[in-house]
Design a protein around this motif. Structure first.
Motif, PDB file in Angstrom:
ATOM      1  N   ALA A   1       0.840  -1.206   0.000  1.00  0.00           N
ATOM      2  CA  ALA A   1       0.000   0.000   0.000  1.00  0.00           C
ATOM      3  C   ALA A   1       0.870   1.250   0.000  1.00  0.00           C
ATOM      4  O   ALA A   1       0.562   2.240  -0.686  1.00  0.00           O
ATOM      5  N   LYS A   2       1.952   1.229   0.748  1.00  0.00           N
ATOM      6  CA  LYS A   2       2.844   2.385   0.796  1.00  0.00           C
ATOM      7  C   LYS A   2       3.514   2.589  -0.556  1.00  0.00           C
ATOM      8  O   LYS A   2       3.628   3.731  -1.040  1.00  0.00           O
ATOM      9  N   LYS A   3       3.971   1.521  -1.180  1.00  0.00           N
ATOM     10  CA  LYS A   3       4.613   1.627  -2.492  1.00  0.00           C
ATOM     11  C   LYS A   3       3.643   2.154  -3.538  1.00  0.00           C
ATOM     12  O   LYS A   3       4.054   2.856  -4.476  1.00  0.00           O
ATOM     13  N   ALA A   4       2.361   1.816  -3.396  1.00  0.00           N
ATOM     14  CA  ALA A   4       1.356   2.276  -4.365  1.00  0.00           C
ATOM     15  C   ALA A   4       1.213   3.794  -4.366  1.00  0.00           C
ATOM     16  O   ALA A   4       0.748   4.377  -5.347  1.00  0.00           O
ATOM     17  N   THR A   5       1.644   4.442  -3.276  1.00  0.00           N
ATOM     18  CA  THR A   5       1.587   5.907  -3.214  1.00  0.00           C
ATOM     19  C   THR A   5       2.822   6.545  -3.850  1.00  0.00           C
ATOM     20  O   THR A   5       2.932   7.769  -3.912  1.00  0.00           O
ATOM     21  N   GLY A   6       3.768   5.714  -4.277  1.00  0.00           N
ATOM     22  CA  GLY A   6       5.007   6.211  -4.853  1.00  0.00           C
ATOM     23  C   GLY A   6       6.150   6.303  -3.863  1.00  0.00           C
ATOM     24  O   GLY A   6       7.260   6.697  -4.233  1.00  0.00           O
ATOM     25  N   ALA A   7       5.881   5.946  -2.621  1.00  0.00           N
ATOM     26  CA  ALA A   7       6.918   6.012  -1.586  1.00  0.00           C
ATOM     27  C   ALA A   7       7.829   4.788  -1.669  1.00  0.00           C
ATOM     28  O   ALA A   7       7.413   3.703  -2.115  1.00  0.00           O
ATOM     29  N   GLU A   8       9.070   4.959  -1.226  1.00  0.00           N
ATOM     30  CA  GLU A   8       9.999   3.840  -1.168  1.00  0.00           C
ATOM     31  C   GLU A   8       9.837   3.092   0.148  1.00  0.00           C
ATOM     32  O   GLU A   8       9.449   3.686   1.166  1.00  0.00           O
ATOM     33  N   VAL A   9      10.135   1.799   0.118  1.00  0.00           N
ATOM     34  CA  VAL A   9      10.144   1.008   1.349  1.00  0.00           C
ATOM     35  C   VAL A   9      11.534   0.383   1.478  1.00  0.00           C
ATOM     36  O   VAL A   9      12.096  -0.128   0.502  1.00  0.00           O
ATOM     37  N   LYS A  10      12.091   0.459   2.703  1.00  0.00           N
ATOM     38  CA  LYS A  10      13.470   0.018   2.894  1.00  0.00           C
ATOM     39  C   LYS A  10      13.629  -0.758   4.196  1.00  0.00           C
ATOM     40  O   LYS A  10      13.018  -0.425   5.211  1.00  0.00           O
ATOM     41  N   ALA A  11      14.491  -1.760   4.125  1.00  0.00           N
ATOM     42  CA  ALA A  11      14.889  -2.532   5.298  1.00  0.00           C
ATOM     43  C   ALA A  11      16.382  -2.313   5.502  1.00  0.00           C
ATOM     44  O   ALA A  11      17.171  -2.467   4.571  1.00  0.00           O
ATOM     45  N   ALA A  12      16.777  -1.941   6.704  1.00  0.00           N
ATOM     46  CA  ALA A  12      18.180  -1.659   6.982  1.00  0.00           C
ATOM     47  C   ALA A  12      18.840  -2.814   7.720  1.00  0.00           C
ATOM     48  O   ALA A  12      18.250  -3.425   8.605  1.00  0.00           O
ATOM     49  N   MET A  13      20.069  -3.093   7.327  1.00  0.00           N
ATOM     50  CA  MET A  13      20.910  -4.058   8.020  1.00  0.00           C
ATOM     51  C   MET A  13      22.305  -3.447   8.090  1.00  0.00           C
ATOM     52  O   MET A  13      22.507  -2.297   7.713  1.00  0.00           O
ATOM     53  N   THR A  14      23.285  -4.193   8.577  1.00  0.00           N
ATOM     54  CA  THR A  14      24.563  -3.572   8.892  1.00  0.00           C
ATOM     55  C   THR A  14      25.715  -3.950   7.980  1.00  0.00           C
ATOM     56  O   THR A  14      26.739  -3.262   7.972  1.00  0.00           O
ATOM     57  N   PHE A  15      25.580  -5.035   7.227  1.00  0.00           N
ATOM     58  CA  PHE A  15      26.659  -5.476   6.332  1.00  0.00           C
ATOM     59  C   PHE A  15      26.096  -6.552   5.411  1.00  0.00           C
ATOM     60  O   PHE A  15      25.534  -7.536   5.891  1.00  0.00           O
ATOM     61  N   PRO A  16      26.200  -6.400   4.103  1.00  0.00           N
ATOM     62  CA  PRO A  16      25.656  -7.403   3.195  1.00  0.00           C
ATOM     63  C   PRO A  16      26.276  -8.784   3.431  1.00  0.00           C
ATOM     64  O   PRO A  16      27.499  -8.933   3.489  1.00  0.00           O
ATOM     65  N   GLY A  17      25.415  -9.766   3.585  1.00  0.00           N
ATOM     66  CA  GLY A  17      25.876 -11.126   3.842  1.00  0.00           C
ATOM     67  C   GLY A  17      26.188 -11.385   5.295  1.00  0.00           C
ATOM     68  O   GLY A  17      26.552 -12.514   5.666  1.00  0.00           O
TER      69      GLY A  17
END
Length: 437
Positions: free
Chosen positions: A170-186
């Protein structure tokens, strides 16, 4: 050569661009303290060098390093010139390990368990140049959390991410970005949040952007709306809740009970040149882990962790969860949680090879390592559980408290999936969402 359009190359480029203590435990700790006068090994020579440069990130699972320094445990085993230096991010930790102390970097320290493999293989280093590494101990089990912003308060999110998926769409449908944060890939936080999202049908590669944020910057970034959720260790989840910016959806031991987390690792060249020094460091870390596990020490440990030279956070943001008391910030309260961090109990310190195999398998799942990566060979090079055993025996740890094998056996996750170290490919095949084709 890797195809530059593959998930492996894309992940590499994206990363490089963003770059319950028992009385028995207390008695054992007391006995050890009485058995080893300062700077003396049992029936053996002392360290080749008293010097080591160690790094840490401002997280409570680095507590064994803080305690070993503050309580003189490094000194006790002859390591009288140990520097323990705060790193700004896991990327900085990697870069300083590649430099080594000879290049004004570090010799080892507190690290996300998969990172020594990603460094030793060159998978996550500049120009993919490997730097040989050894894991000498695990620092803790569990103790991480996944938190979400207060905009999702009405969802009361926990293990089930299906409602989160609907809200994100629903948030993306408004044009907003959605993000999940972590600390180091892998790294561990990346893998925990990916597992949680994917179990509820959210593809972390296509349905939400995963971004790298240093642990100490998580709360500030959530406050300004940089991300919708994040995974990190304490005290940053508790601080988020205390500031009214979001809440804890779950602790990561709810995903996988007593999962392995951080490691104590060193550059291989340091250990090869100074095996007795490495042994002494490992003994100091093990003794510090026993101290950290003791319930009677939790309040003092929180005070140590909160100090400016270590985490530099309010005591109130550190102490409750360190003592096992969790206010999730969404109405859920748990005292003496079974999911609290373990430093020594439940074989927390021993670096099971089977656990390293899971991390490497997950890194294959998400495209950080190639499908044909020789996991067994690199585990045998990097995982020095033999040195852990030697240190534990020198320290006087009872044989019954030293694991008999290098495998903890079949592991079961919250969604019913299982990982059999004898058949990691079956685990990969059971996962419907993955980058690995």
């Amino acid at each position: 050569m890797t195809d530059r359009t593959s998930p492996i190359s894309m992940n590499r480029r994206r990363f490089l661009g963003s770059t319950a203590a028992t009385a028995g435990t207390a008695a054992l700790f007391s006995a050890i303290g009485a058995s080893f006068p300062a700077g003396v090994f049992a029936q053996g020579a002392g360290p080749e060098t008293p010097t080591a440069q160690l790094g840490f990130i401002a997280l409570t699972d680095a507590a064994p390093l803080f305690v070993a320094k503050e309580k003189g445990m490094f000194d006790k085993f002859g390591m009288t010139d140990v520097t323990v230096t705060k790193q700004s991010s896991w990327g900085a930790t990697r870069d300083n390990l590649v430099l080594g102390s000879a290049g004004s970097g570090i010799d080892g320290g507190h690290i996300l368990t998969p990172m020594p493999y990603l460094i030793a293989s060159g998978a996550m280093t500049q120009n993919n140049q490997p730097t040989p590494m050894y894991i000498l101990a695990r620092l803790n089990l569990g103790g991480q959390c996944i938190s979400v912003g207060k905009e999702y308060a009405d969802l009361a999110l926990s293990l089930d991410t299906a409602p989160f998926r609907t809200a994100l769409e629903a948030k993306k449908a408004t044009g907003a970005e959605v993000k999940a944060a972590m600390t180091f890939p892998g790294g561990t936080h990346d893998l925990w949040i990916r597992y949680w999202l994917a179990a509820g049908g959210i593809d972390p590669n296509t349905d939400i952007a995963t971004i790298v944020v240093p642990p100490a910057q998580m709360v500030a970034n959530m406050k300004v709306g940089t991300m919708d959720c994040f995974c990190v260790c304490e005290p940053w989840n508790e601080q988020l809740k205390n500031q009214g910016i979001g809440y804890t959806a779950l602790t990561t031991s709810e995903l996988w009970m007593n999962h392995p987390e951080k490691a104590f690792a060193m550059r291989a060249d340091y250990v090869d040149a100074n095996p007795r020094s490495a042994l002494a460091l490992t003994m100091a870390i093990q003794e510090a882990q026993m101290w950290c596990e003791d319930t009677a020490n939790k309040e003092e440990m929180a005070e140590i962790c909160a100090r400016r030279q270590w985490i530099n956070a309010p005591f109130a943001d550190v102490v409750d969860r360190m003592k096992g008391n969790f206010d999730y910030g969404n109405g859920k309260l748990v005292e003496n949680s079974p999911h609290q961090m373990r430093y020594w109990a439940d074989n927390a310190s021993y670096p099971y090879k089977s656990h390293d195999l899971w991390f490497l398998t997950e890194d294959q799942r998400w495209g950080y390592l190639p499908a044909d990566f020789d996991k067994a060979a690199i585990i045998d090079r990097v995982n020095r559980e033999d040195l852990w055993r030697e240190a534990a025996k020198e320290l006087g740890v009872a044989a019954a408290d030293i694991p008999a094998t290098t495998s903890r056996g079949v592991e079961t996750f919250f969604d019913g999936k299982s990982f059999d170290p004898e058949n990691p490919d079956a685990y990969l095949e059971s996962q419907s969402i993955k980058a690995l084709s």
